[in-house]
Motif scaffolding. Structure first.
Motif, PDB file in Angstrom:
ATOM      1  N   PRO A 101       0.851  -1.135  -0.090  1.00 43.27           N
ATOM      2  CA  PRO A 101       0.011   0.081  -0.158  1.00 43.27           C
ATOM      3  C   PRO A 101       0.804   1.246   0.071  1.00 43.27           C
ATOM      4  O   PRO A 101       0.372   2.328  -0.576  1.00 43.27           O
TER       5      PRO A 101
ATOM      6  N   VAL B 256      -0.495   8.576  -1.761  1.00 43.18           N
ATOM      7  CA  VAL B 256      -1.492   8.757  -0.910  1.00 43.18           C
ATOM      8  C   VAL B 256      -1.816  10.338  -1.167  1.00 43.18           C
ATOM      9  O   VAL B 256      -2.997  10.688  -0.954  1.00 43.18           O
TER      10      VAL B 256
ATOM     11  N   GLY C  19      -6.598   7.632   1.255  1.00 45.98           N
ATOM     12  CA  GLY C  19      -6.303   6.530   2.069  1.00 45.98           C
ATOM     13  C   GLY C  19      -5.892   7.192   3.196  1.00 45.98           C
ATOM     14  O   GLY C  19      -6.481   8.161   4.068  1.00 45.98           O
ATOM     15  N   THR C  20      -4.760   6.556   4.009  1.00 45.19           N
ATOM     16  CA  THR C  20      -4.339   6.949   5.257  1.00 45.19           C
ATOM     17  C   THR C  20      -2.749   7.758   5.290  1.00 45.19           C
ATOM     18  O   THR C  20      -2.021   7.431   4.728  1.00 45.19           O
TER      19      THR C  20
ATOM     20  N   ASP D 195     -11.420  11.167  -0.785  1.00 48.58           N
ATOM     21  CA  ASP D 195     -11.157   9.859  -0.439  1.00 48.58           C
ATOM     22  C   ASP D 195     -10.057   9.663   0.917  1.00 48.58           C
ATOM     23  O   ASP D 195      -9.337   8.678   1.001  1.00 48.58           O
TER      24      ASP D 195
ATOM     25  N   GLU E 146      -9.086   8.621   4.275  1.00 44.83           N
ATOM     26  CA  GLU E 146      -9.594   7.731   5.301  1.00 44.83           C
ATOM     27  C   GLU E 146      -9.245   8.130   6.685  1.00 44.83           C
ATOM     28  O   GLU E 146      -9.912   7.946   7.795  1.00 44.83           O
TER      29      GLU E 146
END
Length: 104
Positions: free
Chosen positions: A7, A12, A29-30, A61, A63
């Protein structure tokens, strides 16, 4: 055995198209502190080229954000607060507003 996708290899934070005086990013994402550190040079470059800049972040998006990333964001923002000439209220665009243009 099928190799797993790392990932960390995915973007990101991605720099997106914007006017010359705007640092624009898409976040997904993170976000980690390392991810955050990658956008600071883009912001610094804009600041060196323009007296005033805007910062746009598409957080559709997003997270999560690690504690270290949040701390880095606060440190960077506060360290530049003295250099700010003005602040403004962010303009929020609803997710499905259909508008993709930046305010002039």
């Amino acid at each position: 055995m099928i190799p797993k996708t790392n990932p960390k290899e995915e973007k990101v934070i991605e720099v997106i198209s914007a006017p010359e005086n705007v640092a624009a990013f898409r976040v997904a994402g993170t976000v980690t502190a390392e991810d955050y550190d990658k956008i600071i040079p883009t912001i610094e470059e804009k600041l060196s080229e323009h007296e005033e800049i805007g910062i746009l972040a598409d957080l559709t998006d997003l997270e999560d954000m690690t504690g270290d990333a949040l701390r880095r964001d606060l440190q960077y923002g506060l360290s530049n607060l003295a250099n700010s000439t003005a602040s403004s209220v962010p303009q929020w665009c609803p997710k499905n507003s259909g508008s993709r243009q930046l305010p002039k």
